[in-house]
Design an enzyme around this catalytic site. Structure first.
Site, PDB file in Angstrom:
ATOM      1  CE1 TYR A 117      -4.412  -1.555   5.206  1.00  0.00           C
ATOM      2  CE2 TYR A 117      -3.393   0.610   4.233  1.00  0.00           C
ATOM      3  CZ  TYR A 117      -4.051  -0.962   4.027  1.00  0.00           C
ATOM      4  OH  TYR A 117      -4.154  -1.346   2.847  1.00  0.00           O
TER       5      TYR A 117
ATOM      6  CB  SER B 170      -0.751  -0.035   1.360  1.00  0.00           C
ATOM      7  OG  SER B 170      -1.599   1.276   1.491  1.00  0.00           O
TER       8      SER B 170
HETATM    9  O1  NJP Z   1     -10.173  -5.669   1.141  1.00  0.00           O
HETATM   10  P1  NJP Z   1     -11.413  -6.494   1.618  1.00  0.00           P
HETATM   11  P2  NJP Z   1      -9.239  -5.643  -0.200  1.00  0.00           P
HETATM   12  N1  NJP Z   1      -7.366 -14.545   7.304  1.00  0.00           N
HETATM   13  O2  NJP Z   1     -11.729  -5.938   2.878  1.00  0.00           O
HETATM   14  C1  NJP Z   1      -9.408 -11.433   3.937  1.00  0.00           C
HETATM   15  C2  NJP Z   1      -4.771  -4.081   0.470  1.00  0.00           C
HETATM   16  N2  NJP Z   1      -5.098  -2.666  -0.271  1.00  0.00           N
HETATM   17  O3  NJP Z   1      -9.696  -6.491  -1.334  1.00  0.00           O
HETATM   18  O4  NJP Z   1     -11.370 -13.980   5.941  1.00  0.00           O
HETATM   19  C3  NJP Z   1      -7.381 -15.043   6.065  1.00  0.00           C
HETATM   20  O5  NJP Z   1     -12.494  -6.762   0.483  1.00  0.00           O
HETATM   21  C4  NJP Z   1     -11.008 -11.174   3.875  1.00  0.00           C
HETATM   22  O6  NJP Z   1     -11.606 -12.668   4.061  1.00  0.00           O
HETATM   23  P3  NJP Z   1     -12.391 -13.095   5.178  1.00  0.00           P
HETATM   24  C5  NJP Z   1      -5.334  -4.435   1.685  1.00  0.00           C
HETATM   25  O7  NJP Z   1      -4.488  -3.747   2.745  1.00  0.00           O
HETATM   26  C6  NJP Z   1      -6.360  -2.264  -0.508  1.00  0.00           C
HETATM   27  O8  NJP Z   1      -9.662  -4.079  -0.548  1.00  0.00           O
HETATM   28  O9  NJP Z   1     -13.228 -14.300   4.554  1.00  0.00           O
HETATM   29  N3  NJP Z   1      -8.071 -13.942   5.321  1.00  0.00           N
HETATM   30  C7  NJP Z   1     -11.284 -10.801   2.589  1.00  0.00           C
HETATM   31  O10 NJP Z   1     -11.285 -11.658   1.601  1.00  0.00           O
HETATM   32  C8  NJP Z   1      -5.089  -5.902   1.500  1.00  0.00           C
HETATM   33  O11 NJP Z   1      -4.010  -6.263   1.953  1.00  0.00           O
HETATM   34  C9  NJP Z   1      -6.443  -1.127  -0.969  1.00  0.00           C
HETATM   35  O12 NJP Z   1     -13.065 -11.920   5.983  1.00  0.00           O
HETATM   36  C10 NJP Z   1      -8.607 -12.877   5.930  1.00  0.00           C
HETATM   37  C11 NJP Z   1      -9.885  -9.881   2.347  1.00  0.00           C
HETATM   38  O13 NJP Z   1      -8.754 -10.228   3.489  1.00  0.00           O
HETATM   39  C12 NJP Z   1      -5.577  -6.206   0.049  1.00  0.00           C
HETATM   40  O14 NJP Z   1      -5.357  -5.028  -0.693  1.00  0.00           O
HETATM   41  C13 NJP Z   1      -5.522  -0.196  -1.339  1.00  0.00           C
HETATM   42  C14 NJP Z   1      -8.145 -12.532   7.378  1.00  0.00           C
HETATM   43  C15 NJP Z   1     -10.048  -8.390   2.570  1.00  0.00           C
HETATM   44  O15 NJP Z   1     -10.992  -8.099   1.481  1.00  0.00           O
HETATM   45  C16 NJP Z   1      -7.001  -6.703   0.001  1.00  0.00           C
HETATM   46  O16 NJP Z   1      -8.002  -5.683   0.164  1.00  0.00           O
HETATM   47  C17 NJP Z   1      -4.245  -0.596  -0.928  1.00  0.00           C
HETATM   48  C18 NJP Z   1      -7.561 -13.663   8.004  1.00  0.00           C
HETATM   49  N4  NJP Z   1      -7.244 -13.397   9.092  1.00  0.00           N
HETATM   50  C19 NJP Z   1      -3.882  -1.881  -0.318  1.00  0.00           C
HETATM   51  N5  NJP Z   1      -8.613 -11.421   7.584  1.00  0.00           N
HETATM   52  C20 NJP Z   1      -7.954  -0.662  -1.228  1.00  0.00           C
HETATM   53  N6  NJP Z   1      -9.059  -1.538  -1.221  1.00  0.00           N
HETATM   54  O17 NJP Z   1      -8.013   0.456  -1.464  1.00  0.00           O
HETATM   55  C21 NJP Z   1      -8.943 -10.537   6.459  1.00  0.00           C
HETATM   56  O18 NJP Z   1      -3.429   0.001  -1.034  1.00  0.00           O
HETATM   57  N7  NJP Z   1      -9.190 -11.726   5.386  1.00  0.00           N
END
Ligand code: NJP
Length: 246
Positions: free
Chosen positions: A147, A134
């Site tokens: 973060y 990020s």
């Molecule tokens: O986030 P979101 P994004 N074990 O909230 C999973 C980075 N990023 O797609 O476990 C396993 O829609 C959760 O799944 P669940 C950001 O920091 C984003 O936007 O089923 N999985 C879901 O699939 C991140 O690293 C932006 O709840 C776990 C996913 O994570 C990545 O992109 C900008 C978990 C989150 O989906 C994906 O973000 C940037 C666990 N303990 C970087 N906890 C942006 N969106 O603007 C959570 O610069 N998950």
């Protein structure tokens, strides 16, 4: 994109957002996608749609991450994408337990993925790890102490891992997507804290663009980005992936 066909790609955080969109893009290019996250039902539906494998797991638990990699077999590509930003709060108001939970997922989750796949990749002399980073890794935004600090640590892990495996045939790189239209941006907007929360929804890129960037980085173009963050917030980054300019 022929380099994607037939590759086994493990994607963490694949139940929604960037991870799910990337799984669709990569499966569409012929990859065998292994989908990891906690929401088993969402993974099963996506596995059916993409012909992939649902591998429920909490990335903060090393044993669960290792079990996913064992199920996947020889992993060609690991996308360390699972991440949290909630709860957003000023340091003085922050909840220590919730802050620590973000460390467990954002830093330890990435470490667990690296620890689980690197031995096999190094032994085979091939493989790519893409850590989703990020702009927060190198900037200071109020309310985002958890973060910014954890994404800085992920960039550090990318650098150290590259330092350790460079020359072995294994590549480790970061991918900084810019702001993406996912639930994470909904959480950011709802917080009302710092300028990112004020961005209009149109400012965010669609999540499948990140999948397209992953597909490009899986190939020879990725060589230039080992040990550093590739960014979709630069004209050069957009250009390499074939996306519209900023
Ligand atoms: O986030 P979101 P994004 N074990 O909230 C999973 C980075 N990023 O797609 O476990 C396993 O829609 C959760 O799944 P669940 C950001 O920091 C984003 O936007 O089923 N999985 C879901 O699939 C991140 O690293 C932006 O709840 C776990 C996913 O994570 C990545 O992109 C900008 C978990 C989150 O989906 C994906 O973000 C940037 C666990 N303990 C970087 N906890 C942006 N969106 O603007 C959570 O610069 N998950």
């Amino acid at each position: 994109m022929r380099h994607v066909k037939g590759k086994t790609v493990v994607i963490t955080g694949a139940s929604k957002g960037i991870g799910a969109a990337s799984a669709r893009v990569l499966a569409g290019l012929g990859a065998r996608v292994v989908l990891a996250a906690r929401s088993g039902d969402a993974l099963l539906a996506l596995a059916e749609e993409t012909g992939g494998i649902a591998a429920p797991c909490d990335v903060s638990d090393f044993a669960q991450v290792q079990a996913v990699m064992e199920r996947a077999g020889d992993v060609d590509v690991l996308v360390n994408n699972a991440g949290l930003i909630d709860p957003i709060a000023l340091l003085a108001d922050s909840d220590p337990t919730a802050w620590g939970r973000v460390v467990d997922v954002n830093i330890k989750g990435v470490y667990h993925g690296l620890r689980a796949v690197l031995p096999g990749m190094v032994a085979r002399g091939s493989g790519t790890v893409i850590n989703i980073s990020s702009g927060a890794a190198t900037s200071a935004l109020e309310g985002w102490s958890h973060y910014c600090a954890t994404k800085a640590a992920v960039l550090s892990l990318t650098r150290v891992a590259d330092n350790e495996v460079r020359g072995s045939g294994v590549r480790v790189m970061g991918l900084s997507p810019g702001t993406v239209a996912t639930d994470m941006q909904r959480e950011i907007a709802a917080s009302g804290i710092n300028p990112v929360s004020q961005l209009s929804w149109d400012a965010h890129i669609p999540p499948d663009w990140v999948g397209q960037a992953i597909a490009v980085l899986m190939g020879p173009e990725g060589n230039a980005w080992c040990g550093q963050d590739f960014s979709l917030k630069t004209e050069a980054g957009r250009n390499i992936v074939g996306l519209p300019p900023l």
